[in-house]
Design a protein around this motif. Sequence first.
Motif, PDB file in Angstrom:
ATOM      1  N   ASN A 194       0.494   3.980  -2.726  1.00 45.43           N
ATOM      2  CA  ASN A 194      -0.031   5.289  -2.324  1.00 45.43           C
ATOM      3  C   ASN A 194       1.017   6.395  -2.364  1.00 45.43           C
ATOM      4  O   ASN A 194       0.704   7.534  -2.659  1.00 45.43           O
ATOM      5  CB  ASN A 194      -0.587   5.226  -0.894  1.00 45.43           C
ATOM      6  CG  ASN A 194      -1.802   4.331  -0.809  1.00 45.43           C
ATOM      7  OD1 ASN A 194      -2.587   4.258  -1.741  1.00 45.43           O
ATOM      8  ND2 ASN A 194      -1.947   3.635   0.300  1.00 45.43           N
ATOM      9  N   ASN A 238      -8.600   1.748   7.922  1.00 47.60           N
ATOM     10  CA  ASN A 238      -9.565   1.105   7.023  1.00 47.60           C
ATOM     11  C   ASN A 238     -10.971   1.704   7.147  1.00 47.60           C
ATOM     12  O   ASN A 238     -11.932   1.130   6.646  1.00 47.60           O
ATOM     13  CB  ASN A 238      -9.604  -0.412   7.289  1.00 47.60           C
ATOM     14  CG  ASN A 238     -10.009  -0.740   8.715  1.00 47.60           C
ATOM     15  OD1 ASN A 238     -10.310   0.157   9.496  1.00 47.60           O
ATOM     16  ND2 ASN A 238     -10.029  -2.022   9.061  1.00 47.60           N
ATOM     17  N   SER A 284      -8.857   4.505  -6.998  1.00 48.74           N
ATOM     18  CA  SER A 284      -7.641   4.727  -6.207  1.00 48.74           C
ATOM     19  C   SER A 284      -6.725   3.521  -6.086  1.00 48.74           C
ATOM     20  O   SER A 284      -5.840   3.498  -5.211  1.00 48.74           O
ATOM     21  CB  SER A 284      -8.019   5.233  -4.811  1.00 48.74           C
ATOM     22  OG  SER A 284      -8.712   6.450  -4.925  1.00 48.74           O
ATOM     23  N   SER A 308      -2.377   5.131   8.387  1.00 48.24           N
ATOM     24  CA  SER A 308      -3.340   4.609   7.413  1.00 48.24           C
ATOM     25  C   SER A 308      -4.380   3.834   8.211  1.00 48.24           C
ATOM     26  O   SER A 308      -4.090   3.314   9.290  1.00 48.24           O
ATOM     27  CB  SER A 308      -2.663   3.755   6.343  1.00 48.24           C
ATOM     28  OG  SER A 308      -2.010   2.674   6.930  1.00 48.24           O
ATOM     29  N   ASP A 320       0.840  -1.212   0.000  1.00 47.84           N
ATOM     30  CA  ASP A 320       0.000   0.000   0.000  1.00 47.84           C
ATOM     31  C   ASP A 320       0.872   1.257   0.000  1.00 47.84           C
ATOM     32  O   ASP A 320       0.579   2.228  -0.696  1.00 47.84           O
ATOM     33  CB  ASP A 320      -0.914   0.034   1.238  1.00 47.84           C
ATOM     34  CG  ASP A 320      -2.042  -0.993   1.157  1.00 47.84           C
ATOM     35  OD1 ASP A 320      -2.284  -1.520   0.057  1.00 47.84           O
ATOM     36  OD2 ASP A 320      -2.669  -1.266   2.203  1.00 47.84           O
ATOM     37  N   PHE A 329      -5.617  10.444   1.947  1.00 49.31           N
ATOM     38  CA  PHE A 329      -6.839  10.107   1.201  1.00 49.31           C
ATOM     39  C   PHE A 329      -7.951  11.057   1.655  1.00 49.31           C
ATOM     40  O   PHE A 329      -8.214  11.183   2.858  1.00 49.31           O
ATOM     41  CB  PHE A 329      -7.232   8.660   1.504  1.00 49.31           C
ATOM     42  CG  PHE A 329      -8.252   8.074   0.570  1.00 49.31           C
ATOM     43  CD1 PHE A 329      -7.869   7.431  -0.598  1.00 49.31           C
ATOM     44  CD2 PHE A 329      -9.611   8.147   0.864  1.00 49.31           C
ATOM     45  CE1 PHE A 329      -8.812   6.880  -1.451  1.00 49.31           C
ATOM     46  CE2 PHE A 329     -10.557   7.599   0.008  1.00 49.31           C
ATOM     47  CZ  PHE A 329     -10.158   6.965  -1.147  1.00 49.31           C
ATOM     48  N   PHE A 384     -12.935   6.315  -4.698  1.00 47.53           N
ATOM     49  CA  PHE A 384     -12.459   5.121  -3.981  1.00 47.53           C
ATOM     50  C   PHE A 384     -12.075   4.022  -4.982  1.00 47.53           C
ATOM     51  O   PHE A 384     -11.022   3.400  -4.880  1.00 47.53           O
ATOM     52  CB  PHE A 384     -13.587   4.650  -3.051  1.00 47.53           C
ATOM     53  CG  PHE A 384     -13.285   3.445  -2.220  1.00 47.53           C
ATOM     54  CD1 PHE A 384     -12.604   3.556  -1.025  1.00 47.53           C
ATOM     55  CD2 PHE A 384     -13.720   2.179  -2.610  1.00 47.53           C
ATOM     56  CE1 PHE A 384     -12.350   2.437  -0.237  1.00 47.53           C
ATOM     57  CE2 PHE A 384     -13.464   1.063  -1.841  1.00 47.53           C
ATOM     58  CZ  PHE A 384     -12.772   1.189  -0.649  1.00 47.53           C
ATOM     59  N   TYR A 424      -6.740  -0.513   3.586  1.00 43.13           N
ATOM     60  CA  TYR A 424      -6.256   0.674   4.294  1.00 43.13           C
ATOM     61  C   TYR A 424      -6.122   1.835   3.305  1.00 43.13           C
ATOM     62  O   TYR A 424      -5.655   1.641   2.187  1.00 43.13           O
ATOM     63  CB  TYR A 424      -4.876   0.421   4.888  1.00 43.13           C
ATOM     64  CG  TYR A 424      -4.858  -0.535   6.063  1.00 43.13           C
ATOM     65  CD1 TYR A 424      -4.683  -0.065   7.352  1.00 43.13           C
ATOM     66  CD2 TYR A 424      -5.005  -1.897   5.873  1.00 43.13           C
ATOM     67  CE1 TYR A 424      -4.646  -0.932   8.424  1.00 43.13           C
ATOM     68  CE2 TYR A 424      -4.982  -2.778   6.948  1.00 43.13           C
ATOM     69  CZ  TYR A 424      -4.798  -2.283   8.221  1.00 43.13           C
ATOM     70  OH  TYR A 424      -4.770  -3.144   9.282  1.00 43.13           O
ATOM     71  N   THR A 425      -6.525   3.017   3.736  1.00 47.82           N
ATOM     72  CA  THR A 425      -6.241   4.200   2.922  1.00 47.82           C
ATOM     73  C   THR A 425      -5.283   5.095   3.717  1.00 47.82           C
ATOM     74  O   THR A 425      -5.345   5.142   4.952  1.00 47.82           O
ATOM     75  CB  THR A 425      -7.525   4.986   2.589  1.00 47.82           C
ATOM     76  OG1 THR A 425      -8.229   5.268   3.795  1.00 47.82           O
ATOM     77  CG2 THR A 425      -8.429   4.201   1.654  1.00 47.82           C
ATOM     78  N   ALA A 462     -12.952   2.387   3.917  1.00 51.96           N
ATOM     79  CA  ALA A 462     -13.456   1.188   3.224  1.00 51.96           C
ATOM     80  C   ALA A 462     -14.826   0.805   3.768  1.00 51.96           C
ATOM     81  O   ALA A 462     -15.731   0.455   3.005  1.00 51.96           O
ATOM     82  CB  ALA A 462     -12.464   0.037   3.385  1.00 51.96           C
ATOM     83  N   LEU A 513      -7.008   0.498  -4.890  1.00 55.14           N
ATOM     84  CA  LEU A 513      -6.947  -0.014  -3.514  1.00 55.14           C
ATOM     85  C   LEU A 513      -6.935  -1.536  -3.443  1.00 55.14           C
ATOM     86  O   LEU A 513      -6.872  -2.102  -2.364  1.00 55.14           O
ATOM     87  CB  LEU A 513      -8.118   0.553  -2.694  1.00 55.14           C
ATOM     88  CG  LEU A 513      -8.054   2.068  -2.501  1.00 55.14           C
ATOM     89  CD1 LEU A 513      -9.341   2.590  -1.877  1.00 55.14           C
ATOM     90  CD2 LEU A 513      -6.859   2.467  -1.646  1.00 55.14           C
TER      91      LEU A 513
END
Lengths: 180, 226
Positions: free
Chosen positions: A138, B95, B148, B93, A134, B136, B145, B131-132, B98, B150
């Motif tokens: 990212n 979640n 992105s 980061s 990630d 974000f 979303f 996880y973002t 989500a 993911l």
Amino acid sequence: MSFDFDISVRIKDKRTGEIVSGPNAIPAPASDYDGYAAICSWNSSMFLDLPPAICSIVSKYTGKQYPVAEGAEGNAIINVPRTALREICSYIFSRCCVSDSELTAEKDWYWWDGYEVTNQAKAEELKNFLCSLDSIENRNEDTGIAEVFITDPQKRAEFQSNPQGYEFEFMLDYHYCPPH
Amino acid sequence: MKLKYVIAAGLCGAVLVMFIRCRELSVPKAREQMVAYLEKRYPQDHFRFEHDESKGFKPEHKFDHEIAASCDRFPDASIHVKRWISNGKKYYSDNYMAYYLQSDAEACMHDIAESVFGECKVYMSSPLLIYTPDSFPTDANAVYFLQSKLQCGFAVYLPPSHSKVNAAENLNKFKEKLTGNQFFGIGGGVRIIKEQDAYDEISSYDGPPGGIVDNPVCDFIGGFEV
């Protein structure tokens, strides 16, 4: 008797097709199986239930049926879509706390304790790897993947300077030879 | 001479005690900081610390702590926050997005699938591990979303009335529509459920209890990964 089950990754330079993971860089075109290194692995037959369950998750993404039945002798190498890895990881976490209904005379709480502790460690390894991926996706920053999976110092430095220039391929490697 | 050794041993002991004490203090502090991070980032919700999740961290991953929390808005969710420190700066980061965008993302994917396959059901696999980063945007919508990268998994279920004829062509159209919408990092499979009752029962990612993969009422049309 031997049992080995790995979830492995290899790292490929998007521009040249060169495989940079593993002990030595492999120029393109590499074979389908070269350059893989284990993210997490199980080496005891107490985990015989995991390969068919994980293959079943991969089936959801590929539609293929895999010749991996619980306790079946054999070898299998299975490509895994990147998007399936989160579900695989969730599944391994679900095997860190088995229900009482799985307790038997042969597999008592002491047996399951060892099973759960190992699965917890493996699930964490996979989750940390996914979080590192990630970070690459990212922020284009490597949080340790190169250190673990790329041996060649020059290739490692190149990877660290632009990790988004590389793609990741995943594989399940199953081997089981039951006692005769 | 002996006194020197006594003083040195005393100092070493004091340093060791301070080190252990700092370690003991740092974990509760990290927990507090991470709950505070959630409260600040998502002010519309309330969060409670549940447990630490950082047992498996190894130095090479450079993550210093992770917690699991609960929140009011998604009572069944396990909200995870992970922290990474680089050059003295803390990056987080989590979640939460989500869970927050799961149903909208499913609706979005459903609209695209329906335009190609006709009637269908679409569900996203567990948001737990999506996880973002803290960069974000919290006002992101489902389209953002899904654009992105993911790496989300989805399942598309079709009713028995769906014909297998042109299935491959429809699957290609579906993939084209996903990429046409700039959706990337999305994968999954498309299945026809051969019995209406079984189709009607599906209300989540895995379908009926026991899952759908090995179910004989299921016909796999194809996988997609864009």
